[in-house]
Design an enzyme around this catalytic site. Structure first.
Site, PDB file in Angstrom:
ATOM      1  CB  CYS A  47      47.926  29.892  47.374  1.00 29.57           C
ATOM      2  SG  CYS A  47      49.023  31.038  46.501  1.00 29.57           S
ATOM      3  CB  CYS A  53      51.508  35.579  49.988  1.00 32.04           C
ATOM      4  SG  CYS A  53      50.548  36.908  49.253  1.00 32.04           S
ATOM      5  CB  CYS A  56      45.610  34.316  52.215  1.00 28.90           C
ATOM      6  SG  CYS A  56      44.761  34.577  50.640  1.00 28.90           S
ATOM      7  CB  CYS A 126      46.611  35.171  43.179  1.00 32.59           C
ATOM      8  SG  CYS A 126      45.707  36.039  44.487  1.00 32.59           S
ATOM      9  CD  GLN A 229      31.632  47.492  49.723  1.00 25.86           C
ATOM     10  OE1 GLN A 229      32.356  46.671  50.280  1.00 25.86           O
ATOM     11  NE2 GLN A 229      31.202  48.591  50.321  1.00 25.86           N
ATOM     12  CG  PHE A 256      30.850  58.256  55.632  1.00 27.47           C
ATOM     13  CD1 PHE A 256      32.017  58.994  55.793  1.00 27.47           C
ATOM     14  CD2 PHE A 256      29.985  58.156  56.707  1.00 27.47           C
ATOM     15  CE1 PHE A 256      32.311  59.613  57.011  1.00 27.47           C
ATOM     16  CE2 PHE A 256      30.257  58.769  57.922  1.00 27.47           C
ATOM     17  CZ  PHE A 256      31.425  59.504  58.069  1.00 27.47           C
ATOM     18  CD  GLU A 274      32.525  60.178  49.630  1.00 30.78           C
ATOM     19  OE1 GLU A 274      33.749  60.324  49.840  1.00 30.78           O
ATOM     20  OE2 GLU A 274      31.822  59.301  50.190  1.00 30.78           O
ATOM     21  CG  ASP A 320      30.204  51.752  53.626  1.00 29.53           C
ATOM     22  OD1 ASP A 320      30.926  51.293  54.525  1.00 29.53           O
ATOM     23  OD2 ASP A 320      30.302  51.416  52.427  1.00 29.53           O
ATOM     24  CB  CYS A 346      35.581  47.887  56.233  1.00 29.80           C
ATOM     25  SG  CYS A 346      36.299  49.517  56.549  1.00 29.80           S
TER      26      CYS A 346
END
Length: 388
Positions: A47, A53, A56, A126, A229, A256, A274, A320, A346
């Site tokens: 890119c 940027c 990434c 992108c 996701q 969650f 949740e 999660d 995550c």
């Protein structure tokens, strides 16, 4: 001369002598004069915006080196807690598969923020966004330049069953001209929903049919800027890991639960908790419409985690949590007697912290599956199985 041996958590290469070198890949060589000589795992970034940027940080790594980085992030987080576990090879999402992203608009510019800066890199290409979202960037820039927000605005893009959703936060233009411009834009570019939020909550300006996302054949109403996701490939990898971890369990608690990414894919009776009301209502509506055996409770698991007694009613537990992890819930999980725990995260650091709580309570980590769905970034997802 010093060889680059690994990539640190923030993306710098680490040399044998301990020096940190920006944009270095394992196998590169750092000369005594400080010059970096590319090695076999150093690729040409695809890119034009890299490395300015902030979308990434690792486009200079080939797939082998990037997969090793994702795996090492998990191993290092566990090691920091004094834990070891079988860590599987990382599963990477391909380029141009991101189906959700947040861009920024200010002074005519639209794109990701620059690395370690609030400056906006005006996106002209992108290599991580799905083509359907990338195709909206230029026309969105023109639309926002015409609408002239008085301050910086965020543009949230999500690919749904009906096409792209656009939610602009930070301003809400009024008047007939603005309304007609938004409608024309949405019609021309096949937008599923266009909403604005000036701080008082999302206001939908365009939605010709109800917007949904589908899990295991069940369409779920999608709230504005709901959680999904990042890639379909990443979702599939995490779902497969959860199903493997849960095994033949007949009664499962999904904590969650979000919109039902896991609850709707499990061949079991599922209790889904949740904390976000919109997500809980959407999951409940979808499960009821398809007569799925999913019982949904709107419940804040930080303030009111399930107790060990409540957890003992289930054969397995899936959780999660957000990046902060599940410190409060982990304590009760450590004391419960369910057969297995599938933990999706995550954040390797918060997962490792909660894993320490579980292992101190008599659990073991059977395996960990790293997932690199945020292509070329330092952001890592994972799923882990715990058993007694």
């Amino acid at each position: 001369m010093s060889l680059i041996v690994r990539v640190a958590a923030r993306g710098d290469g680490v040399a044998e002598d301990g020096r940190h070198v920006p944009f270095a890949a394992p196998g590169d060589t750092l000369t005594d004069a400080g010059e970096l000589v590319p090695g076999p795992h150093h690729q040409q970034p695809p890119c034009r915006h890299f490395p300015e940027c902030g979308g990434c940080q690792l486009q200079h790594l080939d797939d082998e080196a990037y997969a090793a980085f994702v795996q090492d992030r998990v191993t290092s987080a566990l090691d920091a807690q004094g834990l070891t576990a079988p860590v599987r090879p990382a599963l990477l999402s391909p380029p141009n598969t991101r189906r959700r992203a947040t861009l920024h608009f200010d002074k005519g510019l639209l794109g990701f923020a620059a690395e370690k800066s609030h400056a906006i890199v005006d996106m002209r290409e992108c290599h991580i966004l799905a083509p359907e979202l990338l195709a909206l960037v230029a026309p969105l820039r023109s639309l926002l330049q015409r609408l002239r927000p008085k301050r910086r605005a965020d543009v949230h893009l999500t690919l749904t069953d009906q096409g792209p959703e656009v939610l602009v936060t930070g301003f809400a233009p009024g008047g007939l001209a603005a309304h007609e411009a938004i409608t024309a834009f949405a019609q021309t570019h096949g937008v599923a929903r266009f909403a604005l939020d000036d701080g008082m909550g999302p206001e939908t300006r365009w939605e010709p049919e109800p917007v949904t996302v589908t899990f295991a054949g069940t369409p779920v109403p999608f709230p504005p800027h709901g959680f999904l996701q990042a890639t379909q490939e990443g979702e599939a990898a995490l779902v497969a890991a959860v199903r493997e971890a849960v095994g033949p369990a007949r009664a499962v608690a999904d904590l969650f639960a979000g919109l039902g990414t896991f609850a709707l894919t499990l061949p079991a009776k599922v209790y889904a908790a949740e904390g976000a009301r919109d997500a809980a209502l959407a999951l409940k509506s979808a499960a009821n419409a398809r007569q799925r055996p999913v019982f949904v409770e709107h419940r804040d698991l930080y303030r009111r985690p399930l107790t060990a007694t409540e957890l003992d009613r289930f054969d397995a537990v899936v959780l999660d949590p957000p990046r902060a992890g599940a410190r409060e819930q982990a304590a009760a999980l450590a004391a419960c007697k369910v057969g297995a725990i599938a933990y999706v995260s995550c954040n390797p650091s918060s997962l490792a912290r909660d894993a320490k709580t579980l292992t101190d309570g008599g659990w073991r980590i059977d395996w960990v599956q790293p997932v690199g769905q945020f292509r070329w970034s330092t952001h890592v997802e994972l799923a882990a199985r715990f058993s007694r």
